[in-house]
Enzyme design. Structure first.
Site, PDB file in Angstrom:
ATOM      1  CE  LYS A  55     -26.127  16.964  34.245  1.00 29.92           C
ATOM      2  NZ  LYS A  55     -25.269  17.383  34.828  1.00 29.92           N
ATOM      3  N   GLY A  63     -20.069  25.295  37.712  1.00 30.62           N
ATOM      4  CA  GLY A  63     -18.839  26.549  36.736  1.00 30.62           C
ATOM      5  C   GLY A  63     -17.664  27.089  38.119  1.00 30.62           C
ATOM      6  CB  ALA A 113     -21.743  20.345  39.345  1.00 28.24           C
ATOM      7  N   GLY A 114     -19.232  21.843  40.681  1.00 26.14           N
ATOM      8  CA  GLY A 114     -18.498  22.301  41.120  1.00 26.14           C
ATOM      9  C   GLY A 114     -17.114  21.857  41.520  1.00 26.14           C
ATOM     10  CB  THR A 137     -15.522  24.402  34.572  1.00 30.03           C
ATOM     11  OG1 THR A 137     -17.341  24.314  34.430  1.00 30.03           O
ATOM     12  CG2 THR A 137     -15.728  25.990  34.467  1.00 30.03           C
TER      13      THR A 137
HETATM   14  C1  LIG Z   1     -21.433  19.711  32.035  1.00 27.57           C
HETATM   15  C2  LIG Z   1     -23.073  20.075  32.390  1.00 27.57           C
HETATM   16  O1  LIG Z   1     -23.162  18.791  32.711  1.00 27.57           O
HETATM   17  C3  LIG Z   1     -22.471  20.579  33.874  1.00 27.57           C
HETATM   18  O2  LIG Z   1     -23.730  21.347  33.646  1.00 27.57           O
HETATM   19  C4  LIG Z   1     -21.852  19.568  34.596  1.00 27.57           C
HETATM   20  O3  LIG Z   1     -22.702  19.639  35.809  1.00 27.57           O
HETATM   21  C5  LIG Z   1     -20.374  19.944  35.304  1.00 27.57           C
HETATM   22  O4  LIG Z   1     -20.756  21.589  36.151  1.00 27.57           O
HETATM   23  P1  LIG Z   1     -18.705  22.160  36.121  1.00 27.57           P
HETATM   24  O5  LIG Z   1     -18.752  22.859  35.178  1.00 27.57           O
HETATM   25  O6  LIG Z   1     -18.936  22.589  37.562  1.00 27.57           O
HETATM   26  O7  LIG Z   1     -18.304  20.741  36.474  1.00 27.57           O
END
Ligand SMILES: CC(=O)[C@@H](O)[C@H](O)COP(=O)(O)O
Length: 259
Positions: free
Chosen positions: A100, A161, A187-188, A210
């Site tokens: 990734k 996050g 993410a997010g 997160t």
């Molecule tokens: C674990 C990981 O790869 C994070 O950098 C990902 O982008 C998830 O983001 P969130 O924590 O916002 O779900």
């Protein structure tokens, strides 16, 4: 009912779960493992720079081996050079070509540095890596990444996050409609409905961390996400009704007694 179990294939590998999980920030190892199981996830990502996480009794890789496909990530890298070196270390240590790819352009926003991301993608693909790049919710960047040989594109829903959900659903939908490779919303995500929306918009999968690790009850939340991703996928495949600006009676008006 098999439709929503149709596997997602990335670089020849099949996943029946369309939920990918991050491994950071859980209160302890037991909660993490229980959440992982409740999520049904078959792929989990871990930062290669933080692979021996404090709080985990055994090495994270030993813990994950045999349970899920481990996807090392280059979190914390800010240049293509750094990310390529980190990916090579991961390949050596974990014996996987998958990565990734995160190349961050701003430490506060954790937004990708697009120029460096493209450079790193090109180089890693040429070195035989299966590259899953975390990127902006920008169709032009996504197309460039796919053209360079990325196995997926992983546009952000919103900043890592934040739990703000999908800031620009129209753009995510557009990316999904045009992408020649699977789109993984990364993410997010804040709660289960955000993941369902991602799937309804046409995403092939959702990657999150997160929202589960920091939930009051991570194990239950992981189960909620499992159902949300399956539900969203099923809704997408079912074809939603068009949105209307005027009411339309859902019950027939003719043929009723007395009409
Ligand atoms: C674990 C990981 O790869 C994070 O950098 C990902 O982008 C998830 O983001 P969130 O924590 O916002 O779900």
């Amino acid at each position: 009912m098999t439709e929503f179990n149709d596997p997602l294939v990335i670089a020849g590998r099949s996943f029946t779960s369309r939920l990918f999980l991050g491994t950071a920030g859980y209160p302890n190892q037991k909660v993490f493992l229980d959440a992982l199981e409740a999520s049904g996830a078959q792929m989990a990502t871990a930062s290669i720079r933080r692979i021996s996480l404090a709080g985990y009794e055994e090495s994270l890789t030993d813990l994950l081996a045999g349970r899920v496909h481990i996807l090392p990530n280059t979190a914390g890298c800010q240049t293509a050079k750094d990310a390529i070196l980190t990916a090579e270390l991961a390949r050596e240590a974990l014996e996987t070509d998958w990565v990734k790819l995160e190349v961050i352009g701003d430490r506060e926003l954790l937004y990708p540095n697009v120029e460096e991301l493209l450079k790193a993608t090109e180089e890693l693909v040429s070195r035989g890596f299966v590259v899953l790049p975390y990127c902006n919710d920008d169709p032009v960047t996504c197309q460039k990444l796919a053209d360079l040989g990325a196995a997926t594109v992983m546009p952000l829903g919103s900043m890592i996050g934040t739990g703000l959900g999908i800031a620009n659903p129209h753009m995510i939908e557009l990316i999904c409609a045009r992408s020649p490779v699977p789109v993984v919303l990364d993410a997010g995500i804040g709660t289960a409905s955000d993941a369902a929306l991602a799937m309804e918009l046409g995403c092939a999968a959702v990657l999150l961390n997160t929202a589960v690790s920091k939930a009051h009850d991570p194990v239950r939340m992981a189960a909620a996400f499992r159902h949300a991703v399956e539900g969203g996928r099923l809704a997408r495949l079912s074809g939603r009704i068009p949105k209307r600006l005027h009411a339309e009676a859902s019950s027939p008006e003719f043929g009723l007694v007395g009409s």
